[in-house]
Design a protein around this motif. Sequence first.
Motif, mmCIF file in Angstrom:
data_model
loop_
_atom_site.group_PDB
_atom_site.id
_atom_site.type_symbol
_atom_site.label_atom_id
_atom_site.label_comp_id
_atom_site.label_asym_id
_atom_site.label_seq_id
_atom_site.Cartn_x
_atom_site.Cartn_y
_atom_site.Cartn_z
ATOM 1 N N TRP A 71 0.744 -1.109 0.083
ATOM 2 C CA TRP A 71 0.002 0.082 -0.063
ATOM 3 C C TRP A 71 0.832 1.477 -0.212
ATOM 4 O O TRP A 71 2.007 1.222 0.475
ATOM 5 C CB TRP A 71 -0.977 0.132 1.214
ATOM 6 N N GLY A 73 0.641 5.935 0.387
ATOM 7 C CA GLY A 73 0.069 7.120 0.786
ATOM 8 C C GLY A 73 0.019 8.211 -0.289
ATOM 9 O O GLY A 73 0.800 8.489 -1.240
ATOM 10 N N VAL A 292 -8.142 -0.746 9.636
ATOM 11 C CA VAL A 292 -8.421 0.721 9.001
ATOM 12 C C VAL A 292 -8.791 0.360 7.478
ATOM 13 O O VAL A 292 -9.584 1.123 7.002
ATOM 14 C CB VAL A 292 -7.225 1.619 9.151
ATOM 15 N N LEU A 293 -7.959 -0.589 6.882
ATOM 16 C CA LEU A 293 -8.309 -0.704 5.524
ATOM 17 C C LEU A 293 -9.654 -1.256 5.291
ATOM 18 O O LEU A 293 -10.398 -0.880 4.348
ATOM 19 C CB LEU A 293 -7.241 -1.785 4.866
ATOM 20 N N GLN A 295 -12.354 -0.807 7.044
ATOM 21 C CA GLN A 295 -13.333 0.467 7.238
ATOM 22 C C GLN A 295 -13.320 1.274 6.023
ATOM 23 O O GLN A 295 -14.144 2.012 5.944
ATOM 24 C CB GLN A 295 -13.091 0.936 8.493
ATOM 25 N N HIS A 296 -12.157 1.491 5.517
ATOM 26 C CA HIS A 296 -11.826 2.526 4.650
ATOM 27 C C HIS A 296 -12.483 2.408 3.080
ATOM 28 O O HIS A 296 -12.673 3.225 2.529
ATOM 29 C CB HIS A 296 -10.312 2.740 4.376
ATOM 30 N N PHE A 297 -12.619 0.993 2.800
ATOM 31 C CA PHE A 297 -12.858 0.823 1.531
ATOM 32 C C PHE A 297 -14.405 0.121 1.386
ATOM 33 O O PHE A 297 -14.736 -0.638 2.575
ATOM 34 C CB PHE A 297 -12.331 -0.251 0.690
ATOM 35 N N ASN A 319 -5.108 3.428 -5.220
ATOM 36 C CA ASN A 319 -5.744 4.449 -3.869
ATOM 37 C C ASN A 319 -4.452 4.655 -3.069
ATOM 38 O O ASN A 319 -3.854 3.768 -2.486
ATOM 39 C CB ASN A 319 -6.707 3.643 -3.220
ATOM 40 N N LEU A 321 -3.290 6.241 0.121
ATOM 41 C CA LEU A 321 -4.018 6.234 1.402
ATOM 42 C C LEU A 321 -3.799 7.739 1.898
ATOM 43 O O LEU A 321 -2.878 8.433 1.836
ATOM 44 C CB LEU A 321 -3.552 5.177 2.531
ATOM 45 N N PRO A 322 -4.656 8.277 2.858
ATOM 46 C CA PRO A 322 -4.453 9.521 3.437
ATOM 47 C C PRO A 322 -2.996 9.549 4.228
ATOM 48 O O PRO A 322 -2.900 8.704 4.808
ATOM 49 C CB PRO A 322 -5.763 9.673 4.576
ATOM 50 N N VAL A 325 -3.020 8.306 7.816
ATOM 51 C CA VAL A 325 -3.211 6.766 8.051
ATOM 52 C C VAL A 325 -1.679 6.205 8.271
ATOM 53 O O VAL A 325 -1.520 5.336 9.148
ATOM 54 C CB VAL A 325 -3.962 6.051 6.860
#
Length: 367
Positions: A71, A73, A292-293, A295-297, A319, A321-322, A325
């Motif tokens: 992943w 950011g 977090v992932l 919940q994020h998607f 994607n 990520l913020p 995060v």
Amino acid sequence: MSLADQVMAVNNNLPIRTEEPVHSGKVRSVYWLNAADSARLIAERGYDVPADAPLAIMVISDRISAFDCIWHGEGGMHGVPGKGAALNAISNYWFQRFRQQGLADSHILDIPHPLVWIVQKARPVKIEAIARQYITGSMWRAYADGEREFCGIRLPDGLQKNQKLPELLITPSTKGILEGVPGVPAVDDVNISRGDIDRHFAAFNFSSRDDVDRYETLLRQGFELISARLAELDQIFVDTKFEFGYVTDRAGEEKLIYMDEVGTPDSSRIWDGPAWRDGRVLENSKEGFRQVLLQHFPDPDILLNKDRMPERQALARDNALPTEVLMELSRTYTGIAEKITGHPVVLASNPQAEIIDVLGKRYDLIG
């Protein structure tokens, strides 16, 4: 200099002298030294290995892997600041204490830089050695769906999510694909029983059946040592994965060792004690990032369903990520490392340049 510049995102392009292709995993890259450099370092440094033992430089990155994907950011952040140094520091701490307490050695011979290990080539045992003290994660999901037998061990009815188990459970799985082992499907990461290992110990790369007992003993002793230390820090050691292998020492004696990493937020679940007593699970491990992932998607099944891997890979690729995060994850990794080791995790301003400098000037391995 930006935070993105301090992240060790790429670790397979260093000019380390090697005659073999660099092996680049999700987080670490391995550079196998040539025979002359290996022999020279062994002689110069006095490593407890045979004079002709193959050595490697293992370089950790700050990349973050979850659900079998890498992943990234926003703002070019292709990793988590301080993550690699935190993982190495924690593993170094536990490996040293395992050795001091007479458990077993590791594959690490030297630590030239916080992101670098010099290691002896080991023959890996083809088992992910997993120990669980609480029922959570994938085990809980299977249990909630009605499954009661795990790796040949039967669990009682009535257990609750995140409950402490009656005893430490050892629930191994395969490391890599094993062909032709009766009763063991030829797929990676499939659960196996102690009986499977006993019957086919050689297929799992054990030298003897007695070493199956030895690996379980080392797993239990390592778990208990880490658990006791974390309890002193008011942290709970929930579950973990160890890896084992064989090396030969200078005297020609083969020995079973710990390898890869141990007791880290990547390989273990660690819960915060105060939060746990307050009825909450606060993760000091990568599991928090997984949540977090999820919940994020909008469609978490993509992350949980192995049949949707192409969609999952596209999520990770497309994607960013913020930033917060990844920074929160950085605080998790560096915070637990500093708790365990008692020392701060220092971010390198230019990690690649630092590594090239130390491996060139002190070890003559560049060029």
